[in-house]
Enzyme design. Structure first.
Site, short mmCIF file in Angstrom:
data_model
loop_
_atom_site.label_atom_id
_atom_site.label_comp_id
_atom_site.label_asym_id
_atom_site.label_seq_id
_atom_site.Cartn_x
_atom_site.Cartn_y
_atom_site.Cartn_z
N ASP A 1 0.71 -1.25 -0.09
CA ASP A 1 0.02 0.03 0.12
C ASP A 1 0.64 1.36 -0.04
O ASP A 1 0.33 2.32 -0.46
CB ASP A 1 -0.89 -0.07 1.17
CG ASP A 1 -1.94 -0.90 0.98
OD1 ASP A 1 -2.40 -1.26 -0.04
OD2 ASP A 1 -2.66 -1.22 1.96
N GLY A 2 2.00 1.04 0.68
CA GLY A 2 2.82 2.48 0.75
C GLY A 2 3.25 2.89 -0.63
O GLY A 2 3.35 4.11 -0.86
N ASN B 1 -4.68 8.46 1.06
CA ASN B 1 -5.30 8.10 2.52
C ASN B 1 -5.75 8.98 3.45
O ASN B 1 -6.87 9.35 3.69
CB ASN B 1 -4.41 7.08 3.18
CG ASN B 1 -4.47 5.66 3.03
OD1 ASN B 1 -5.47 5.18 2.62
ND2 ASN B 1 -3.71 4.65 3.61
N ASP B 2 -4.74 9.78 4.08
CA ASP B 2 -4.87 10.90 4.98
C ASP B 2 -3.99 12.11 5.32
O ASP B 2 -2.71 11.71 4.65
CB ASP B 2 -5.24 10.17 6.54
CG ASP B 2 -3.97 9.04 6.66
OD1 ASP B 2 -2.76 9.62 6.41
OD2 ASP B 2 -4.27 8.10 7.21
N ARG C 1 -7.41 18.76 22.35
CA ARG C 1 -6.19 18.60 23.02
C ARG C 1 -6.04 16.94 23.22
O ARG C 1 -6.93 16.20 23.67
CB ARG C 1 -6.37 19.10 24.48
CG ARG C 1 -4.98 18.92 25.27
CD ARG C 1 -5.30 19.47 26.58
NE ARG C 1 -5.45 21.00 26.73
CZ ARG C 1 -4.61 21.74 26.65
NH1 ARG C 1 -3.45 21.60 26.78
NH2 ARG C 1 -5.08 23.02 26.72
N ASP D 1 -3.29 13.58 21.26
CA ASP D 1 -1.99 13.41 20.54
C ASP D 1 -2.11 13.75 19.01
O ASP D 1 -1.18 13.61 18.14
CB ASP D 1 -1.88 11.77 20.37
CG ASP D 1 -1.54 11.21 21.83
OD1 ASP D 1 -1.44 11.81 22.74
OD2 ASP D 1 -1.32 9.95 21.94
#
Length: 329
Positions: free
Chosen positions: A67-68, A173-174, A203, A205
């Protein structure tokens, strides 16, 4: 489909991908096709060089990897309208790729019991137009450094073309925002505005902005919903929020999202695209995200592909539904 020029993009460090690329190149060249082979992977981006030096765009880009490798090809080729055909060769999960068994070349199993019909090779299928084209929605992101002028991209990533003025950062993807400094606590504060209206201050990660294609990636791991790729929408998913009221939301594809890092000047935030570094934002900077102007064209070989079967197989739902008899219900 004509196959006068083909780019073979293979996953860096995969011997299986190298072997398949050699076979594909030999097979295509024996049929008079001009073939260019390039390696893609972490710290190795072939696309700026290909786009600058090749005399013409290819009729097709064949991706051999996971996928990468597909995501990198999509980011660079979508705006040029180059179709992408991908196979899981040397990759891992493979949500975006075809099974390797569909990569049928001349001589594969010919003359053996159950061998392939020589007229059913991959290249012949493509020439006979026995495929479908999926148009997968992309996302674009531009950065406003506080002067009110969105930048065309700052070239902060070695796999991004925006540093030469070719447009914004793109992702299939994102995009996601994460704290940039390891020596500080791994949290940040981000304000989200949708279509000119402030929606929330997160607030935690970080924050993920995903397409339906990306809903089965990082967004899913962070608790976001899974969207069928046939639905055009944008998924906003907080990463480990400190407030129970901060939830994933799905917004229309035409929405315009703005994200601001808040807090002290030391609270820098990194913007990532499909897991690759894009740029760094400081408090006062603004990132504007919206649907990409160009979808990526992905070739689909299977006649009746089932998205739900892919989910069942890749995510091992119910242990593994593929290993048991389905119920009568």
């Amino acid at each position: 489909m004509r196959l006068e020029r083909v780019w073979l993009i293979l996953r860096k460090g995969s011997q299986a991908a190298q072997r398949q690329a050699r076979r594909c190149a030999q097979d295509l060249r024996s049929q008079g096709t001009l073939v260019t082979t390039a390696v893609s992977g972490l710290g190795l981006n072939p696309f700026p060089g290909l786009l600058a030096t090749e005399a013409e765009l290819p009729d097709l880009a064949v991706v051999l990897g996971g996928d990468g490798t597909v995501l990198a090809a999509a980011r660079h080729l979508a705006s040029y309208g180059v179709p992408v055909l991908s196979f899981n060769v040397g990759g891992h999960l493979g949500f975006l790729t075809h099974e390797r068994r569909l990569l049928r070349l001349q001589g594969d199993g010919h003359g053996e019991p159950g061998g392939h019909d020589p007229d059913d090779t991959l290249w012949q299928r493509l020439r006979d137009d026995r495929f479908a084209i999926e148009r997968r929605m992309m996302l674009e992101a531009r950065v406003d450094r506080g002067d009110g002028v969105p930048q065309e991209g700052d070239g902060a990533s070695d796999d991004d073309l925006s540093g030469v003025g070719d447009g914004p950062h793109t992702a299939l993807n994102d995009f996601y925002f994460r704290p940039a400094l390891d020596e500080l606590s791994p949290t940040c504060m981000l304000e989200l505005e949708i279509d000119g209206e402030v929606v929330d201050q997160y607030r935690g990660d970080g924050l993920i902005i995903a397409t339906p294609t990306g809903s089965t990636g990082y967004a899913m791991a962070a608790g976001g919903p899974i969207l069928h790729p046939g639905i055009e929408a944008i998924v906003v998913t907080p990463i480990c929020p400190m407030s129970l009221s901060s939830r994933a939301v799905v917004v229309p594809p035409g929405s315009r999202l703005s994200v601001w890092p808040l807090g002290e000047t030391s609270r820098r935030v990194k913007l990532w695209k499909d897991g690759a570094h894009a740029t760094v934002l400081e408090p006062g900077d603004r990132c504007v995200l919206q649907r990409g102007r160009h979808p990526v064209l992905m070739l689909q070989l299977e006649q009746s592909p089932s998205y739900y079967s892919t989910l069942t197989h890749k995510l091992h739902w119910a242990g593994s539904l593929t290993a048991v008899e389905p119920s009568r219900n």
